[in-house]
Design a protein around this motif. Structure first.
Motif, PDB file in Angstrom:
ATOM      1  N   ARG A  63       0.842  -1.212   0.000  1.00  0.00           N
ATOM      2  CA  ARG A  63       0.000   0.000   0.000  1.00  0.00           C
ATOM      3  C   ARG A  63       0.867   1.249   0.000  1.00  0.00           C
ATOM      4  NH1 ARG A  63      -5.758  -0.749   2.198  1.00  0.00           N
ATOM      5  NH2 ARG A  63      -5.704   1.466   1.814  1.00  0.00           N
ATOM      6  N   TYR A  64       1.942   1.244   0.802  1.00  0.00           N
ATOM      7  CA  TYR A  64       2.860   2.387   0.804  1.00  0.00           C
ATOM      8  C   TYR A  64       3.468   2.573  -0.578  1.00  0.00           C
ATOM      9  CZ  TYR A  64       2.966   3.726   5.728  1.00  0.00           C
ATOM     10  OH  TYR A  64       2.641   4.226   6.964  1.00  0.00           O
ATOM     11  N   ASP A  65       3.920   1.476  -1.190  1.00  0.00           N
ATOM     12  CA  ASP A  65       4.552   1.557  -2.508  1.00  0.00           C
ATOM     13  C   ASP A  65       3.581   2.068  -3.564  1.00  0.00           C
ATOM     14  OD1 ASP A  65       6.940   0.649  -1.446  1.00  0.00           O
ATOM     15  OD2 ASP A  65       6.604  -1.437  -2.043  1.00  0.00           O
ATOM     16  N   GLU A  76       8.563  11.179  -0.496  1.00  0.00           N
ATOM     17  CA  GLU A  76       9.550  11.565   0.520  1.00  0.00           C
ATOM     18  C   GLU A  76       8.941  11.526   1.917  1.00  0.00           C
ATOM     19  OE1 GLU A  76      12.472  15.306   1.643  1.00  0.00           O
ATOM     20  OE2 GLU A  76      11.637  15.191  -0.368  1.00  0.00           O
ATOM     21  N   ARG A  77       7.712  11.985   2.044  1.00  0.00           N
ATOM     22  CA  ARG A  77       7.025  11.981   3.342  1.00  0.00           C
ATOM     23  C   ARG A  77       6.769  10.552   3.827  1.00  0.00           C
ATOM     24  NH1 ARG A  77       1.108  14.700   4.692  1.00  0.00           N
ATOM     25  NH2 ARG A  77       0.963  13.862   6.808  1.00  0.00           N
ATOM     26  N   LEU A  78       6.464   9.649   2.897  1.00  0.00           N
ATOM     27  CA  LEU A  78       6.132   8.270   3.258  1.00  0.00           C
ATOM     28  C   LEU A  78       7.362   7.391   3.488  1.00  0.00           C
ATOM     29  CD1 LEU A  78       3.174   7.612   0.781  1.00  0.00           C
ATOM     30  CD2 LEU A  78       3.063   8.252   3.201  1.00  0.00           C
ATOM     31  N   ALA A  79       8.512   7.795   2.960  1.00  0.00           N
ATOM     32  CA  ALA A  79       9.714   6.954   3.015  1.00  0.00           C
ATOM     33  C   ALA A  79      10.086   6.490   4.426  1.00  0.00           C
ATOM     34  CB  ALA A  79      10.891   7.658   2.346  1.00  0.00           C
ATOM     35  N   PRO A  80      10.133   7.362   5.441  1.00  0.00           N
ATOM     36  CA  PRO A  80      10.516   6.875   6.773  1.00  0.00           C
ATOM     37  C   PRO A  80       9.477   5.918   7.387  1.00  0.00           C
ATOM     38  CG  PRO A  80      10.279   9.284   6.782  1.00  0.00           C
ATOM     39  CD  PRO A  80       9.994   8.812   5.410  1.00  0.00           C
ATOM     40  N   LEU A  81       8.207   6.163   7.103  1.00  0.00           N
ATOM     41  CA  LEU A  81       7.167   5.285   7.634  1.00  0.00           C
ATOM     42  C   LEU A  81       7.237   3.925   6.947  1.00  0.00           C
ATOM     43  CD1 LEU A  81       4.184   7.813   7.784  1.00  0.00           C
ATOM     44  CD2 LEU A  81       5.841   7.244   9.564  1.00  0.00           C
ATOM     45  N   ARG A  82       7.462   3.934   5.635  1.00  0.00           N
ATOM     46  CA  ARG A  82       7.599   2.683   4.894  1.00  0.00           C
ATOM     47  C   ARG A  82       8.818   1.903   5.379  1.00  0.00           C
ATOM     48  NH1 ARG A  82      10.121  -0.561   1.763  1.00  0.00           N
ATOM     49  NH2 ARG A  82       9.060  -1.682   0.117  1.00  0.00           N
ATOM     50  N   GLU A 129      -4.565  13.767  -0.208  1.00  0.00           N
ATOM     51  CA  GLU A 129      -5.053  13.749   1.172  1.00  0.00           C
ATOM     52  C   GLU A 129      -5.919  12.520   1.437  1.00  0.00           C
ATOM     53  OE1 GLU A 129      -7.570  16.397  -1.374  1.00  0.00           O
ATOM     54  OE2 GLU A 129      -5.458  16.439  -0.870  1.00  0.00           O
ATOM     55  N   GLU A 130      -6.651  12.073   0.415  1.00  0.00           N
ATOM     56  CA  GLU A 130      -7.452  10.854   0.559  1.00  0.00           C
ATOM     57  C   GLU A 130      -6.546   9.619   0.619  1.00  0.00           C
ATOM     58  OE1 GLU A 130     -10.086  10.953  -2.776  1.00  0.00           O
ATOM     59  OE2 GLU A 130     -11.395  12.454  -1.883  1.00  0.00           O
ATOM     60  N   ALA A 131      -5.466   9.640  -0.152  1.00  0.00           N
ATOM     61  CA  ALA A 131      -4.505   8.528  -0.137  1.00  0.00           C
ATOM     62  C   ALA A 131      -3.839   8.415   1.236  1.00  0.00           C
ATOM     63  CB  ALA A 131      -3.457   8.720  -1.235  1.00  0.00           C
ATOM     64  N   LEU A 135      -4.098   5.300   3.946  1.00  0.00           N
ATOM     65  CA  LEU A 135      -2.938   4.688   4.615  1.00  0.00           C
ATOM     66  C   LEU A 135      -3.092   4.754   6.129  1.00  0.00           C
ATOM     67  CD1 LEU A 135       0.305   5.704   2.676  1.00  0.00           C
ATOM     68  CD2 LEU A 135      -0.507   3.403   3.179  1.00  0.00           C
ATOM     69  N   ALA A 136      -3.566   5.874   6.633  1.00  0.00           N
ATOM     70  CA  ALA A 136      -3.785   6.014   8.079  1.00  0.00           C
ATOM     71  C   ALA A 136      -4.802   4.990   8.559  1.00  0.00           C
ATOM     72  CB  ALA A 136      -4.255   7.430   8.422  1.00  0.00           C
ATOM     73  N   ASP A 137      -5.868   4.795   7.790  1.00  0.00           N
ATOM     74  CA  ASP A 137      -6.874   3.793   8.156  1.00  0.00           C
ATOM     75  C   ASP A 137      -6.275   2.389   8.154  1.00  0.00           C
ATOM     76  OD1 ASP A 137      -8.805   5.744   8.445  1.00  0.00           O
ATOM     77  OD2 ASP A 137      -9.725   5.384   6.476  1.00  0.00           O
ATOM     78  N   ALA A 138      -5.443   2.086   7.158  1.00  0.00           N
ATOM     79  CA  ALA A 138      -4.807   0.766   7.092  1.00  0.00           C
ATOM     80  C   ALA A 138      -3.877   0.561   8.286  1.00  0.00           C
ATOM     81  CB  ALA A 138      -4.030   0.621   5.781  1.00  0.00           C
ATOM     82  N   GLU A 139      -3.092   1.576   8.627  1.00  0.00           N
ATOM     83  CA  GLU A 139      -2.190   1.488   9.781  1.00  0.00           C
ATOM     84  C   GLU A 139      -2.988   1.303  11.068  1.00  0.00           C
ATOM     85  OE1 GLU A 139       1.018   1.257  10.278  1.00  0.00           O
ATOM     86  OE2 GLU A 139       2.117   2.332   8.729  1.00  0.00           O
TER      87      GLU A 139
END
Length: 183
Positions: A63-65, A76-82, A129-131, A135-139
């Motif tokens: 999902r992150y990818d 870039e924002r998602l990279a550390p969380l991924r 923002e929906e994406a 992701l927040a919902d999945a986490e």
């Protein structure tokens, strides 16, 4: 200035709740004793729970990818969380043996830009923002299911699941926009 009740939990209360879940896991993990039944079912249970947790983490990585591919500005924002999710996948995939012989799983390759649907079959929302909200919902959902799984997990796995669940809750918080904050 009068104090107003925040519309969502504060970071401090979220982390305090995660710490409470981790403490509960520690207590749950220490309940075994010398009169415990045959250890083979526990090993089998732990393997099944680890395999399920790894699959869940791999789907989250997908999902992150897919989100980063569909919205390159978010990459870039998602990279550390991924990266943290990839580390969780690696930790969960280890056999739990003390010799460290289990090989960590390799990070999944990112799908081609504009891929649209996530590999897991869920489409990436068209608006950034929906994406992020998806992701927040999945986490959040995965963190909640891991917290529930703590009750039946063997000691060391319970501690690991508590830690990963707490991190997932923090990821959900970080992915959710703060009302009134500048982006």
């Amino acid at each position: 200035m009068p104090w107003t009740l925040p519309s969502r939990p504060s970071r401090r209360s979220l982390l305090a709740g995660a710490a409470g879940a981790a403490g509960a896991a520690l207590l749950t993990g220490c309940s075994g004793g010398p009169g415990t039944a045959d250890p083979d079912p526990a090993v089998s249970l732990e393997r099944r729970m680890r395999a399920s947790s790894v699959r869940d983490s791999e789907r989250l990585l997908e999902r992150y990818d897919a989100t980063a591919a569909a919205h390159p500005a978010l990459a870039e924002r998602l990279a550390p969380l991924r990266a943290a999710v990839a580390a969780h996948t690696s930790a969960l995939s280890s056999s739990g043996a003390s010799d460290g012989s289990a090989a960590p799983s390799a990070p999944a390759a990112a799908p081609a830009p504009g891929a649209g649907p996530a590999v897991s079959g869920e489409p990436v929302p068209p608006k950034p923002e929906e994406a992020l909200a998806a992701l927040a919902d999945a986490e959040r959902s995965l963190a909640e299911s891991r917290t529930v799984a703590l009750a039946g997990a063997p000691g060391e796995l319970a501690r690991l699941l508590a830690s990963v669940a707490a991190c997932g809750a923090v990821h959900a918080y970080l992915l959710t926009p703060t009302p009134g904050a500048a982006s």
